[in-house]
Design an enzyme around this catalytic site. Structure first.
Site, PDB file in Angstrom:
ATOM      1  N   ASP A 115     -18.224  21.206 -16.412  1.00  0.00           N
ATOM      2  CA  ASP A 115     -18.020  19.844 -15.932  1.00  0.00           C
ATOM      3  C   ASP A 115     -19.194  19.384 -15.068  1.00  0.00           C
ATOM      4  O   ASP A 115     -19.786  20.167 -14.322  1.00  0.00           O
ATOM      5  CB  ASP A 115     -16.726  19.804 -15.116  1.00  0.00           C
ATOM      6  CG  ASP A 115     -16.443  18.446 -14.519  1.00  0.00           C
ATOM      7  OD1 ASP A 115     -16.289  17.491 -15.299  1.00  0.00           O
ATOM      8  OD2 ASP A 115     -16.382  18.335 -13.279  1.00  0.00           O
TER       9      ASP A 115
ATOM     10  N   GLU B  49     -21.242  18.983 -20.061  1.00  0.00           N
ATOM     11  CA  GLU B  49     -21.037  17.553 -19.875  1.00  0.00           C
ATOM     12  C   GLU B  49     -22.225  17.060 -19.055  1.00  0.00           C
ATOM     13  O   GLU B  49     -22.233  17.147 -17.831  1.00  0.00           O
ATOM     14  CB  GLU B  49     -19.727  17.260 -19.139  1.00  0.00           C
ATOM     15  CG  GLU B  49     -19.453  15.767 -19.050  1.00  0.00           C
ATOM     16  CD  GLU B  49     -18.645  15.359 -17.822  1.00  0.00           C
ATOM     17  OE1 GLU B  49     -18.132  14.232 -17.814  1.00  0.00           O
ATOM     18  OE2 GLU B  49     -18.544  16.152 -16.874  1.00  0.00           O
TER      19      GLU B  49
END
EC number: 2.4.1.18
Length: 694
Positions: A380, A433
């Protein structure tokens, strides 16, 4: 009572940094003397290995007992009376150190991958408190080893016991009780205690199919928030075991190859969706036990479904029981808030320059792959890790040693993380990401890359959603939004993400972005999903997209499964099922997803009619798939498209089929190429797929 040394009072007052130096078995005056600190005990005996009993004298009213073992005894247990109860147990202070000198060396170097100790180098004292010692920090102070690793073996602590660490900071102040950063299980929020867990009882899930993460394999990911996929009895969560009975079978029926779970590590706040974890090694107890979570992974693999986890090494919350100021100092985070705190999220940033911290994180990544047979980790907020000035105003960040904005320590950490993962688990993968133009995110470390297996293509998502949200009459002015992505589509190993982030915070659902009346909105959605599956790159859909969820996602309630009672919504679900099956069955649609040689534009200049056409290619020279997307509401007859082969081309999918809720305009299943081209009927707001007859 006899006069006691200063060490004894340090034990009694709970401030001894090395309790093993005083407690336990020690030679004294030619005898083997046992010292035990047991508050509230009225009588204590040492029981030798042959059953001989030696009473220990109470030398201080706080509960300090001392006595000699009978000659010849080397091992013993303690027998203590608490009120009317007599308890026999092992003395935690008779055992040798848990960590070897080699362990300490590896911990200091940062290459120790199995840590079962507590790092608190600036603490004056660390104790284990829990159900097994009345939550009394004086009873089980730990031993400090090396450069700040505290250890203790408590033999009578049993699986299921709750515990925390009681820490006295460097200035002598008692800190809030801390959860174990390495705990395998935790209490259900709002409680925060760690739970003793016996690893031997953790079943090993079966492995996923070989090659499931390969660049040449089909990869269609169903992204799921476990707490809101489905609910029961009004609005209760499904357990891991209930999810195991339903979710993998659903994903298989829909044709997905992978499930990706939003973070499952323990976290205190439901509204963080798991992205603010406090227990990185513990599957959240909201849905069950670690064994239950392993059962879910095993069920996924049984259905042939790979499992990816969202993993959050970029930041952590400042809850008092968590990692923040763990030993009374900035241990896991930076002390300087210009480096150590995220302005957007109010969270703390890991200090990647500290070896012990990066070792903690890398060990955690490997833990999920090893203990739960997870098939990959999606990292993330990578952009927030790479840039020191991420989302910070001028003057509110600290440059690196060269005066730049790159976070060199974070870069080194990410490279080490990927190197370790692929070295230990070559069948696994990682995905970033990452929303910027940082180069070589998914290229090997040895060639200067960050080493990820894949990168989310945030640019594709942004540009194409911008295009498809426009009224068709205006799309000709945004034609480049579709074309631009192919200029960089093969610079990384891309995943095309329509993730949870695109259906929250006022962005509307994917269906909610589509223009026009009801029929046009669903037709636009069918065309967009079909365009996505025909486009190079692996695929990711957040749950609810496959049923055309009308409202934004709400983590506090189930998806709106009742929508499947309506034909347009069930039509979208049928389309996604068939797109997945087509994507998996046609090599040209997946074998060269990440290779320029697998793609060829055929029509790019028909902006006035909002039409695009391209050819996808597989390894075999005859493995070809023609994709035509029409983002206008008009039907085009005798539309000419060049093709590499003559003969019959079969229309293998048409998103305008009545089966999906469309108008059933198409090519009656096949068309013949003449003069190097096909003359096609192009349905409105739709995409068609054709393959040459073998």
């Amino acid at each position: 009572m006899p006069k006691l040394p200063a060490e004894a009072y340090a034990i009694i007052e709970g401030r001894h940094s090395d309790p093993f130096h005083y407690l336990g078995l020690h030679p004294e005056g030619g005898r083997s003397v046992v010292r035990a600190f047991l508050p509230e005990a009225t009588n204590v005996e040492a029981v030798g290995e042959h059953g001989e009993v030696a009473p220990l004298d109470r030398v201080h009213d706080a509960g300090l007992f001392i006595g000699a073992l009978p000659n010849g005894s080397k091992h013993y247990q303690l027998r203590a009376k608490f009120g009317n109860d007599v308890v026999e147990f092992e003395d935690a202070y008779r055992f040798p150190p848990i960590l070897t000198d080699f362990d300490l060396y590896l911990l200091g170097e940062g290459t120790h991958q199995r840590r079962f100790v507590v790092l608190a180098p600036n603490a004056r004292r660390v104790s284990v408190v829990g159900d097994f010692n009345f939550w009394d920090g004086r009873r089980h102070p730990m031993r400090v080893r090396g450069s700040g690793y505290w250890e203790l073996f408590i033999p009578h602590a049993k699986s299921g016991d709750h515990y925390k660490f009681e820490i006295i900071g460097p200035h002598g102040h008692l800190l809030p009780l801390k959860s174990d950063p390495m705990a395998f299980a935790s209490e259900v929020r709002p409680k925060t205690a760690s739970i003793v867990f016996d690893e031997a009882h953790l079943p090993r899930p079966r492995p996923a199919p070989d090659g499931i993460n390969a660049l040449s394999a089909p990869m269609s990911i169903y992204e799921v928030h476990l707490g809101s996929w489905r609910r029961k009895n009004g609005n209760e969560w499904l357990t891991y075991r209930e999810l195991a009975e339903q979710l993998p079978a659903y994903a298989r029926d829909m044709g997905f190859t992978h499930l990706e779970f939003l973070p499952v590590s323990e976290h205190p706040f439901d509204g963080s969706w798991g992205y603010q974890p406090t227990g990185l090694y513990a599957p959240t107890s909201r849905f069950g036990t670690p064994e239950d979570f392993a059962t879910l992974i095993d069920a996924c693999h049984r259905e042939g479904i790979g499992v990816l986890l969202d993993w959050v090494p970029g930041h952590f919350p400042d809850d008092p029981h968590g990692l923040g100021s763990f030993d009374g100092t900035a241990l896991y985070e930076h002390a300087n808030p210009l480096q150590g705190r995220h302005l957007d999220w109010g969270t703390l940033i890991y200090n990647y320059g500290r070896t012990e911290v990066t070792n903690f994180l890398v060990s955690n990544a490997l833990f999920w792959l090893e203990r739960y047979a997870i098939d990959g980790l999606r990292v993330d907020a990578v952009a927030s890790m790479l840039y020191l000035d991420y989302s910070r105003p001028p003057g509110a960040w600290v440059p690196n040693q060269y005066g730049g904005r790159e976070n060199i320590e974070a870069i080194n950490f990410l490279r080490r993380f990927n190197t370790e993962v692929f070295a230990r688990f070559p069948q696994a993968t990682t995905a970033a990401e990452e929303s910027t133009a940082w180069p070589q995110v998914s290229r090997p470390v040895e060639f200067g890359g960050l080493g990820f297996g894949y990168k989310w293509n945030m640019g594709w998502m942004h540009d194409t959603l911008n295009y498809v949200s426009k009224d068709p009459i205006h799309r000709k002015h945004h034609h480049g939004d579709i074309l631009f992505g192919l200029h960089y589509a093969f610079s990384e190993n891309f995943i095309l993400p329509l993730s949870h982030d695109e259906v929250v915070h006022g962005k509307r659902s994917i269906l909610g972005r589509m223009p026009g009346d009801e029929w046009q909105r669903f037709a636009n959605l069918r065309a967009y999903y079909s365009f996505m599956f025909g486009h190079p790159g692996k695929k990711l859909l957040f749950m609810g997209a496959e049923i055309a969820q009308s409202r934004e996602w709400n983590h506090d309630q189930s998806l709106d499964w009742h929508l499947l009672e309506y034909k347009y919504h069930s039509g979208i679900q049928a389309l996604i099922r068939d797109l997945n099956r087509l994507y998996r069955a046609v090599p040209a649609l997946h074998q060269m997803d990440c290779d320029q040689a697998g793609f060829e534009w055929l029509i790019t200049d028909d902006a006035n009619r909002n039409v695009f056409a391209w050819l996808r290619k597989g390894f075999d020279e005859h493995a070809r798939c023609l994709v035509i997307a029409n983002f206008s509401p008009n039907v085009y007859q005798n539309y000419r498209v060049p093709v590499p082969f003559g003969g019959k081309w079969k229309e293998v999918l048409n998103s305008d089929s009545a089966h999906y809720g469309g108008s059933n305009v198409g090519n009656v299943g096949e068309v013949h190429a003449e003069g190097g081209e096909l003359r096609l009927t192009i349905p409105p707001l739709a995409a068609i797929f054709l393959v040459p007859e073998s």
